[in-house]
Motif scaffolding. Structure first.
Motif, PDB file in Angstrom:
ATOM      1  N   THR A   1      33.365  44.084 -30.529  1.00 27.27           N
ATOM      2  CA  THR A   1      34.800  44.294 -30.351  1.00 27.27           C
ATOM      3  C   THR A   1      35.555  43.855 -31.608  1.00 27.27           C
ATOM      4  OG1 THR A   1      35.044  42.111 -29.346  1.00 27.27           O
ATOM      5  CG2 THR A   1      34.647  43.955 -27.856  1.00 27.27           C
ATOM      6  N   GLN A   2      36.826  44.142 -31.614  1.00 29.01           N
ATOM      7  CA  GLN A   2      37.739  43.846 -32.728  1.00 29.01           C
ATOM      8  C   GLN A   2      37.386  44.723 -33.939  1.00 29.01           C
ATOM      9  OE1 GLN A   2      40.547  42.061 -33.040  1.00 29.01           O
ATOM     10  NE2 GLN A   2      40.537  41.201 -30.987  1.00 29.01           N
TER      11      GLN A   2
ATOM     12  N   PHE B   1      40.779  45.427 -24.596  1.00 27.59           N
ATOM     13  CA  PHE B   1      41.372  46.092 -25.761  1.00 27.59           C
ATOM     14  C   PHE B   1      40.355  47.088 -26.316  1.00 27.59           C
ATOM     15  CE2 PHE B   1      44.764  43.014 -27.685  1.00 27.59           C
ATOM     16  CZ  PHE B   1      45.319  42.812 -26.444  1.00 27.59           C
TER      17      PHE B   1
ATOM     18  N   ASN C   1      34.325  44.851 -22.608  1.00 31.50           N
ATOM     19  CA  ASN C   1      35.181  43.958 -23.397  1.00 31.50           C
ATOM     20  C   ASN C   1      36.151  43.238 -22.474  1.00 31.50           C
ATOM     21  OD1 ASN C   1      36.763  42.599 -25.174  1.00 31.50           O
ATOM     22  ND2 ASN C   1      37.730  44.415 -26.085  1.00 31.50           N
ATOM     23  N   PRO C   2      35.881  41.964 -22.201  1.00 32.65           N
ATOM     24  CA  PRO C   2      36.735  41.227 -21.260  1.00 32.65           C
ATOM     25  C   PRO C   2      38.185  41.107 -21.732  1.00 32.65           C
ATOM     26  CG  PRO C   2      35.152  39.739 -22.350  1.00 32.65           C
ATOM     27  CD  PRO C   2      34.764  41.149 -22.712  1.00 32.65           C
ATOM     28  N   GLN C   3      38.441  41.371 -23.034  1.00 31.97           N
ATOM     29  CA  GLN C   3      39.837  41.340 -23.498  1.00 31.97           C
ATOM     30  C   GLN C   3      40.607  42.573 -23.037  1.00 31.97           C
ATOM     31  OE1 GLN C   3      40.483  41.231 -27.778  1.00 31.97           O
ATOM     32  NE2 GLN C   3      42.523  40.330 -27.549  1.00 31.97           N
TER      33      GLN C   3
END
Lengths: 212, 212
Positions: free
Chosen positions: A67-68, A55, A51-53
């Motif tokens: 993700t999310q 998070f 996940n490049p974020q």
């Protein structure tokens, strides 16, 4: 047998807790990989590839990473329709999503560890940082209580668990941690009911393999 | 003829801008009622009856009021299926929703007027408050650019506009306002393409009746 799903998360992360509840409700078995957020493990090279974020949570399955937390919960609801997390009626679906988004957009991200660390770095003392979190939670959960005041039944939106309950229960853990008012009569009744269910109990932070 | 829909919003609100784009894409006519956020009109007794959270936007239709911009956009997508805002494939839907939620959960609420006013009240000066917003936007849009790096086509997720574009364009307005880096090659190309479309152009803040 190896599970098809690996949940990359953290036992104390409210967003990871949401996904754990959803996976449990859907009867999906999963392995867990915990990232210590205070040690910034979610920004390790290995996790950023997932996940490049940077998070948590991220849900890995075969070669796919999602993700999310809300997007993951809706995905699970689409591929495993029973028990459903959203009502059939479009207006009711919108109300459940709106309640969930009050928590996922307007409460949780404003009081998560990352933001509180940024506030500390700007010179706010511990009392100010905790008050920031408590105010955010109090205002947001006041709205949540008001949004369901015309609903009846044991859960946020009636007789069945929905995405709203999946978001509410983890937020109440943070509410207590930051000394929020906990004066919401309906929300407290819903929490008591949810925590009688195995899917919620197994998802509690203290019941995770990475809990300390 | 009176329109069936009334959008309660604010010309400069990024979340209201998302709903305006979605309504325009779906070919829905609507009236608008603007609330000056700096004058706290969204906390007036009249508006709190519509949305107890006191946040714009709210979409009123007959006796129903829907809140939270993503919930409203998904509602519109369900009752008016064409043109669709989400792909048919469940994994692709999850990716579009995740991109949208990076903006709607992790960027926008951290840099909206309410939060910046809270930071000012805690004693941060204007430069610190603007840096807070710019840092939030830079980190979030870095993630957005990374999340779509394997996608091709003129829009975030291919050949068709999705909810991701609906969220991206309003966020880029705030990015410029707070002096973010604007170095995202793909995002800039997508913005240029979106702003050739009438539905996006008509939704721009400066084209609203309450614009000043």
């Amino acid at each position: 047998m190896t599970s098809q799903y690996t949940l990359h998360g953290f036992f104390r992360s409210g967003a990871s807790y949401r996904v754990r509840i959803a996976l449990n409700l859907k009867g999906v078995s999963y392995e867990q990989f915990g990232y210590k957020l205070r040690k910034n493990e979610q920004n390790s090279e290995a996790f950023l590839k997932l996940n490049p974020q940077g998070f948590v949570p991220a849900l890995e399955s075969n070669d796919t990473v999602l993700t999310q937390s809300l997007a993951i919960c809706e995905y699970l609801d689409e591929i495993i329709p029973t028990p459903k997390l959203l009502p059939d009626n479009a207006i009711e679906r919108a109300r459940v999503r709106a309640f969930s988004q009050v928590i996922a957009c307007d409460i949780h991200p404003i009081q998560n560890l990352k933001i509180l660390q940024r506030l500390s770095a700007l010179g706010l003392d511990e009392d100010q940082v905790n008050a920031w979190a408590a105010t955010t939670i109090n205002e947001g959960l006041d709205a949540c209580e008001a949004l369901i005041k015309r609903q009846s039944g044991p859960f946020c939106f009636g007789e069945d668990v929905t995405l709203a309950d999946v978001c509410l229960i983890p937020q109440l853990v943070n509410a207590r941690r930051f000394g929020a008012s906990m004066k919401w009569e309906r929300l407290m009744e819903i929490e008591a009911k949810c925590l009688t269910l195995d899917a919620f109990k197994r998802a509690m932070p203290e019941n995770q393999p990475d809990a300390v």
